[in-house]
Design an enzyme around this catalytic site. Structure first.
Site, PDB file in Angstrom:
ATOM      1  N   ASP A 195      15.994  31.221  33.813  1.00  0.00           N
ATOM      2  CA  ASP A 195      14.937  31.240  34.823  1.00  0.00           C
ATOM      3  C   ASP A 195      13.542  31.357  34.244  1.00  0.00           C
ATOM      4  OD1 ASP A 195      14.952  33.915  33.972  1.00  0.00           O
ATOM      5  OD2 ASP A 195      14.261  34.596  35.943  1.00  0.00           O
ATOM      6  N   CYS A 214     -10.487  14.646  22.088  1.00  0.00           N
ATOM      7  CA  CYS A 214      -9.351  13.718  22.095  1.00  0.00           C
ATOM      8  C   CYS A 214      -9.726  12.458  22.874  1.00  0.00           C
ATOM      9  CB  CYS A 214      -8.128  14.365  22.741  1.00  0.00           C
ATOM     10  SG  CYS A 214      -7.558  15.871  21.944  1.00  0.00           S
ATOM     11  N   ASP A 255      21.674  33.401  30.888  1.00  0.00           N
ATOM     12  CA  ASP A 255      20.613  34.312  30.451  1.00  0.00           C
ATOM     13  C   ASP A 255      20.742  35.600  31.260  1.00  0.00           C
ATOM     14  OD1 ASP A 255      18.139  34.977  29.073  1.00  0.00           O
ATOM     15  OD2 ASP A 255      17.219  34.814  31.061  1.00  0.00           O
TER      16      ASP A 255
END
Length: 806
Positions: free
Chosen positions: A699, A31, A499
Site C-alpha cells: 500500500d 531541460c 506487506d
C-alpha cells in the site's frame, strides 16, 4: 479526438507541418531549453517550442527536409523520451473473429504503432502509438482500407452510442421482416414431415417470399462479404452469403430452366433469418457484458451546489473547479472528490469499495464523487474534478481492461485468421466428393451445410465477453483489474507476499509504552515527537499524535534527514538526535545495555520498539503497535486453503514480525523480516527464481518496485497513488479479503474463458465433419451457428452471479 490530436503530429496540405510530442524526463526549465535548442538546430525545423509545465514540444518543420522520426530521435539523443499515447477507435462492420484478427494484424504493421488490440465483443480497437509517427486519421484509414468502418471513440456518456442503437434497431427490423416472409416457407417445410398433410406453395410465391429475404434482409451478409474480400480477409459473411446464395440460385435455376429437382428457397430464407436471430441475441447479450461500466457512469452526479462569495448555486458538475467549496445535504451524491471542511456525516461508498457499511466522515476526511451522503450536511473543498476523480479513473481503468486481451486469446486469434479459407477448402472437397457419390443436389446441400455451420464468431467472443463481464464484476466489488494479462496471471498465482504495515495491519499504529532512561517521560516524548513531526512514516505520526494528546509542546528541530530502513536523524539545540531501530543505534555506536529487557518484551508482544538517542546517549524506548486487521487472519487462511503459499514482508526485526505473523496464522519460516524498502523487490525476485508465480500486496510508495516486479501486483485501497498506478490490480477496499476475491474472480473468469473456447473449438470440430458427411442439414447448421455465439456470450454473462466462497 481533440485530446489525442493535440498529442500527435498534425498533417496538413501546407508546405510547413507541425508535430506536438509529449516529453518525459524533464526536471527543470534547463531541460526544456536544451531540448528546444537541439530541435531548432535540425535542418528543416522552422521553430521548436518546449512547454515545461505541460511537458510538450510543438515543432514546425519542412517535411521535405525533416520528419517526425528525426524529431523523436533528437529528443532521445538529448537524454529524454517521447511518451506513447493510447488511441481508442470504435470499429463497425465486424462480424466474427476473422474480422478483428485482420484489423489487428494490419494496425500492428503500421509505422508508429507500438501495440494494437481489437476486441470483437466491445467493437473497439485500443492502439498504443508513438506520437509523430502515427495519427488517429492514419489509423482510421488503415481500418477503412481493410474493409471496415472506424471513428475515434468518444468518452462514454452512460448510454450506448447512437450508431449502436441505430444498428440494433435496423437489425431488429431486418429480423422480423425475415420472420414474416420466411414463416410461410417454414410451414411448408414442416408440413412435409406430417404424412398426408404435406403441401407445396406455388413456385412463384416461393420466389416472391425468398427473394427479399435473400437480397434485402440478408443484404448485410453480401455487403460484409464484399468488404472482407476487398480487404483480403474472408470472414463469416463470406461463408453465409456463399451458402445461402448457392441454395437460392440453384433453386432459381431449377425454376427457370425447369430442371427436375427439389427447391431450396425455404432453406436459404430460413438460414438467413436464423443467423439474424443469432446476431440479434448476440448483440443484446454483448451489450450486457459492458453493463458494469454503464452503471458506473450513471452514478456520476449532474450538478453540484457550489458556495462562491457566500452564495449557494447549483451548477453543472463540469463547471466545478479545484478549490470550490461545495455543500452536500443528506441523501445527495457527492459531485466531485474533495476534503471535508466542516460538518460530520456517514457516507455510503459501496459503489467504490463494494463495502455496504457507511463510512464516518468529519473535518479532514476524504470524500469521493458519486458516493451518497447518508446523514448530516457537510461542506467540502474540491480537490479532484472531471477526469481526475476516483470514479472517472475507475471507469477509465475498467474500460481499458475490457478492451484488452488475455494471452489465452492468442490461439483463438491465430485459428480465426486462417479458419475461413480452410472452411472454404473443406466445402469444395465436400461438394466434389458428394458430387461423384450422390450427384449435384446432395453435393450442393452438404457443401452449403459446411459453409453455414462453420462460423468463427464464437471463437472471437469466447475470451473478450468473459473478460468484459469479469472485469465489470470486479469493479462492482471494488476490484480494478487493469487488463486481460493481469487477470490471467492472477489465476496462476502460487505465492503471495503481504506487506505488513497497512496491509495485514491497520497501518495506523499507536504508542503503547514509553520507557525513559535517565530523563523524564515528557522530555523523551517531546524530543521524539519534535523530530518525527517532519517525518511521513506512520510510526512517527503515532508518536506525534500521542505527544499532542498529552499536551506536550514541540521543540524547534533542524536538519531532519530520513535514513531509509533505519530511522530519522535531526538536530535539536546543536545536538544530534537519532530515532529508529536497533540497527541504527548499533551503526552509530549507541550503548543499548539498558534496553535489552524492555525491547525484548515489546517485540514478543508484537510491538515495534523505537530507540531515542541524543548526543550519543540512549534516552529511552517508545513502543508502538499497529493492530492487525480483523479480516487478515481469515483472508490468509482462505488463501492458504486455495493452495497459495503466503509470506509476510516487513522492515521490523524478526521477533516483532514473528509475533504479528503468529496472530494471523503464518509460520516463522514464512516471515521476511528486516527487509529494507529497496530490498522488497529482490525478495520477490528470489521467490520467482524458485519457479513461483508471485503476487505482491502493498500500500505504500516503498512497495511500488516490488509491485512492479511481482507477476501480479495488488495495491490495497488505502494505498498511495504511486502504488495503485504501479499495481496490476487495485483493491479499493483496505483489507485482504479483496485479495481473496480477486484471485477467486480471476480463477472463475479463466474457467469461463476455457469453457467458452472449449465450446467454440468443440462446436466447429464436431459440426464441420457432421455437415460434410451429410448428417446435418443446412437449416440445422444455421440454427447451430446462431446458437454457438449466443451460448458463449450467455455463459460469460453467468459471471455476473459471481460470489466469493470460502
Amino acid at each position: 479526438m481533440s485530446e489525442v490530436a493535440e498529442m500527435v503530429a498534425e498533417r496538413t496540405d501546407a508546405e510547413i507541418q507541425s508535430a506536438q510530442l509529449n516529453i518525459t524526463g524533464m526536471t527543470c526549465a534547463a531541460c526544456a531549453a536544451r531540448i528546444e535548442k537541439n530541435l531548432n538546430k535540425l535542418p528543416g525545423v522552422q521553430q521548436a517550442s518546449v512547454n515545461f509545465a505541460s511537458e510538450k514540444v510543438t515543432v514546425f518543420f519542412d517535411p521535405g527536409v525533416a520528419n517526425p522520426e528525426k524529431l523523436i530521435e533528437t529528443v532521445r539523443k538529448t537524454g529524454y523520451d517521447v511518451a506513447n499515447v493510447k488511441v481508442e477507435l470504435a470499429i463497425s462492420g465486424m462480424t466474427c473473429a476473422a474480422c478483428s484478427a485482420r484489423i489487428e494484424k494490419n494496425l500492428n504493421r503500421a509505422p508508429g504503432v507500438v501495440k494494437a488490440s481489437v476486441n470483437l465483443a466491445s467493437e473497439k480497437a485500443l492502439i498504443e502509438i508513438t506520437p509523430g509517427l502515427a495519427t488517429p486519421d492514419e489509423l482510421i484509414r488503415i481500418v477503412e482500407k481493410t474493409g471496415y468502418g472506424a471513428t475515434l471513440a468518444v468518452d462514454r456518456t452512460g448510454e450506448e452510442r447512437e450508431d449502436q442503437r441505430i444498428a440494433y434497431r435496423n437489425l431488429r427490423i431486418a429480423f422480423w421482416s425475415g420472420v414474416v416472409l420466411t414463416l410461410p416457407l417454414v410451414v411448408q417445410m414442416l408440413s412435409l414431415f406430417i404424412p398426408g398433410y404435406g403441401f407445396m406453395l406455388p413456385v412463384w410465391l416461393q420466389v416472391i417470399l425468398a427473394t427479399p429475404v435473400q437480397f434485402v434482409v440478408g443484404w448485410r451478409f453480401y455487403k460484409g462479404a464484399y468488404h472482407a474480400l476487398r480487404g483480403g480477409a474472408p470472414n463469416m459473411d463470406v461463408l453465409v452469403s456463399l451458402g445461402t446464395s448457392a441454395a437460392y440460385f440453384f433453386s432459381l435455376a431449377v425454376v427457370v430452366f425447369r430442371i427436375p429437382s427439389a427447391l431450396y428457397f425455404d432453406s436459404a430464407a430460413l438460414i438467413t433469418t436464423l443467423i439474424l436471430m443469432g446476431k440479434l441475441l448476440e448483440h443484446k447479450a454483448k451489450a450486457q457484458t459492458s453493463q458494469a461500466v454503464r452503471a458506473l457512469v450513471k452514478l456520476q452526479p449532474k450538478t453540484a451546489r457550489v458556495v462562491r462569495d457566500g452564495t449557494e448555486s447549483d451548477v453543472p458538475v463540469e463547471q466545478v473547479v479545484k478549490g470550490d467549496e461545495i455543500l452536500v445535504r443528506p441523501g445527495e451524491s457527492v459531485p466531485v472528490d474533495g476534503v471535508v471542511q466542516s460538518g460530520s456525516t456517514t457516507v455510503d461508498e459501496s459503489m467504490l469499495t463494494g463495502e455496504s457499511l457507511p463510512v464516518s466522515k468529519g473535518e479532514g476526511s476524504a470524500v469521493f464523487a458519486a458516493t451518497i451522503n447518508k446523514a448530516g450536511a457537510f461542506r467540502f473543498r474540491a480537490t479532484k474534478v472531471g477526469k481526475d476523480t476516483a470514479l472517472a479513473q475507475i471507469i477509465r481503468m475498467v474500460d481499458e481492461a475490457q478492451g484488452s486481451k488475455a494471452p489465452i486469446q492468442q490461439l483463438a486469434d491465430k485459428v480465426s485468421g486462417i479458419f475461413v479459407p480452410i472452411v472454404l477448402g473443406v466445402a469444395v472437397v465436400t461438394f466434389l466428393a458428394w458430387f461423384f457419390i450422390a450427384g449435384f443436389t446432395h453435393a450442393l446441400i452438404y457443401a452449403v451445410a459446411v459453409l453455414v455451420i462453420a462460423c468463427p464468431c464464437s471463437l472471437g467472443l469466447a475470451t473478450p465477453t468473459a473478460l468484459m463481464v469479469g472485469t465489470g464484476k470486479g469493479a462492482e466489488l471494488g476490484i480494478l483489474i487493469k487488463g486481460g494479462e493481469a487477470l490471467q496471471q492472477a489465476h496462476r498465482i502460487t505465492t503471495i507476499v503481504l506487506d505488513k504495515t497497512g496491509t495485514i495491519t491497520q497501518g495506523k499504529p499507536m504508542v503503547t509504552d514509553v520507557r525513559p532512561f535517565g530523563v523524564k517521560e515528557e522530555e523523551l516524548l517531546q524530543i521524539a515527537a519534535s523530530v518525527e513531526a517532519s517525518s511521513e512514516h506512520p510510526l512517527g505520526a503515532a508518536i506525534v499524535d500521542h505527544a499532542r494528546v498529552q499536551g506536550i509542546a514541540l521543540a524547534s528541530v533542524n536538519d531532519v534527514k530520513a535514513i531509509p530502513g533505519y530511522g530519522v536523524e535531526a538536530n535539536i539545540d546543536g545536538t544530534q538526535v537519532l530515532i529508529g531501530n536497533r540497527s541504527l543505534m548499533d551503526r552509530e555506536g549507541i550503548d543499548r545495555s539498558e534496553d535489552s529487557v524492555d525491547a525484548a518484551e515489546f517485540e514478543t508482544q508484537g510491538k515495534t520498539a523505537m530507540w531515542v538517542a541524543q548526543g550519543g546517549r540512549l534516552l529511552g524506548l517508545v513502543a508502538v503497535a499497529d493492530t492487525v486487521r480483523e479480516t487478515s487472519a481469515q483472508a490468509i487462511s482462505d488463501l492458504q486453503g486455495m493452495g497459495i503459499d503466503v509470506y509476510m514482508i516487513t522492515g521490523d526485526n524478526r521477533r516483532t514480525a514473528e509475533a504479528i505473523a503468529s496472530q494471523v496464522g503464518l509460520a516463522p519460516d514464512r516471515v521476511l523480516a528486516q527487509v529494507l524498502p529497496e530490498q522488497k523487490a529482490d525478495e520477490v525476485k528470489k521467490l520467482q527464481q524458485q519457479g513461483k508465480v508471485v503476487g505482491m500486496v502493498g500500500d505504500g510508495i516503498n512497495d511500488a518496485p516490488a509491485l512492479a516486479t511481482a507477476d501480479v501486483g495488488f495495491a490495497i485501497g488505502t494505498g498511495t497513488d504511486v502504488a495503485i498506478e504501479t499495481a496490476d490490480i487495485a483493491l479499493l477496499r483496505g483489507d485482504l479479503e479483496s485479495v481473496v476475491r480477486s484471485v477467486q474472480l480471476a480463477k472463475t473468469t479463466m474457467r469461463k474463458i476455457r469453457q467458452n473456447l472449449g465450446w467454440a473449438f468443440g462446436y466447429n470440430t464436431l459440426g464441420i465433419p457432421l455437415a460434410a458427411f451429410g448428417v446435418v442439414s443446412p437449416v440445422i447448421a444455421g440454427a447451430a451457428m446462431a446458437l454457438s455465439s449466443v451460448s458463449v456470450v450467455t455463459n460469460s454473462l453467468l459471471l455476473r452471479r459471481f460470489k466469493a466462497v470460502r
